[in-house]
Design a protein around this motif. Structure first.
Motif, short mmCIF file in Angstrom:
data_model
loop_
_atom_site.label_atom_id
_atom_site.label_comp_id
_atom_site.label_asym_id
_atom_site.label_seq_id
_atom_site.Cartn_x
_atom_site.Cartn_y
_atom_site.Cartn_z
N SER A 145 -10.67 1.96 -10.18
CA SER A 145 -11.60 1.77 -9.07
C SER A 145 -13.01 1.55 -9.61
O SER A 145 -13.31 1.91 -10.75
N GLU A 193 0.83 -1.21 0.00
CA GLU A 193 0.00 0.00 0.00
C GLU A 193 0.86 1.26 0.00
O GLU A 193 0.54 2.24 -0.67
N SER A 240 -1.41 -2.08 -9.15
CA SER A 240 -0.29 -1.34 -8.60
C SER A 240 0.97 -1.86 -9.27
O SER A 240 1.26 -3.05 -9.22
N PHE A 255 -4.52 4.66 -9.84
CA PHE A 255 -5.49 5.47 -9.11
C PHE A 255 -6.86 5.45 -9.77
O PHE A 255 -7.87 5.61 -9.11
N ASN A 256 -6.91 5.28 -11.08
CA ASN A 256 -8.19 5.27 -11.79
C ASN A 256 -8.85 3.90 -11.82
O ASN A 256 -10.00 3.78 -12.24
N ARG A 279 2.09 1.59 -3.49
CA ARG A 279 1.01 2.00 -4.38
C ARG A 279 0.75 3.50 -4.28
O ARG A 279 0.63 4.20 -5.28
N LEU A 280 0.70 4.02 -3.06
CA LEU A 280 0.39 5.43 -2.87
C LEU A 280 1.59 6.34 -3.14
O LEU A 280 1.41 7.51 -3.47
N PRO A 290 -11.93 4.06 -2.02
CA PRO A 290 -11.25 5.19 -2.67
C PRO A 290 -9.74 4.96 -2.76
O PRO A 290 -9.10 4.54 -1.80
N THR A 291 -9.19 5.24 -3.94
CA THR A 291 -7.79 4.94 -4.18
C THR A 291 -6.83 5.96 -3.58
O THR A 291 -5.63 5.74 -3.57
N ASN A 292 -7.35 7.07 -3.08
CA ASN A 292 -6.47 8.06 -2.47
C ASN A 292 -6.28 7.84 -0.97
O ASN A 292 -5.60 8.61 -0.32
N GLU A 293 -6.87 6.79 -0.43
CA GLU A 293 -6.77 6.49 1.00
C GLU A 293 -5.76 5.38 1.27
O GLU A 293 -5.65 4.43 0.50
#
Length: 171
Positions: free
Chosen positions: A95, A51, A155, A92-93, A54-55, A127-130
């Motif tokens: 989802s 994770e 990822s 990120f997209n 990924r972020l 949500p992919t920004n979390e």
């Protein structure tokens, strides 16, 4: 570390898992690196690392050059064209909230890509920004055992294919 400092609950869960491995394995002998880093024994650690990668978007993308003319989603790309794949943006997209947009190209994809295009990966349901390491964890419904699923979603922090970062094996 940035993500962990902002998530004390995740820190506690990770610490609990690591203490469990040390307690289970250390009776009479020191815990080895292999025991501590085993995805079977430390699935949450694997999920936290996945994770964070990924972020963090370690590498934002990669480039390739078309060696021959190709048709891509209804567009002709001439030989010699430099192509850029923005892996961070793609991850990120990927989802469920974007599924309609992502599926809008299905009519232009080959039957094989429509069937296998995700490579066994699912679209992210949260949500992919979390920062959410749990997205990488599978729970066996029969036993309740947790395991790390490296193909839980999209990822590609080290790229992919033949020209993926050779440092991937060191990370």
């Amino acid at each position: 570390m940035k993500f962990l400092t902002e998530a004390p609950d995740i820190q506690r869960a990770l610490r609990k898992e690591l203490h469990g491995v040390v307690t289970d394995e250390s009776e009479g002998s020191p815990v080895t690196f292999d025991e501590m880093m085993s995805p079977e024994k430390t699935p949450y650690l694997e999920a936290v690392v996945a994770e964070i990668l990924r972020l963090s978007i370690v590498a934002g993308g990669s480039t390739r050059q078309a060696t021959q003319q190709i048709d891509f989603l209804g567009h002709t790309i001439p030989a010699g064209t430099n192509l850029v794949y923005l892996s961070g943006l793609a991850c990120f997209n990927a989802s469920v909230e974007n599924e309609g947009r992502l599926r809008s190209f299905d009519s232009k994809r080959t039957e094989t890509l429509q069937k296998n295009g995700a490579g066994g990966r699912e679209l992210w349901k949260t949500p992919t920004n979390e920062f959410e390491p749990e997205r990488w964890i599978k729970v066996d419904s029969a036993t309740g055992k947790k395991s790390f699923d490296p193909k839980a979603g999209f990822s590609f922090p080290f790229g992919f294919g033949l020209r993926a970062c050779p440092g991937k094996q060191l990370a």
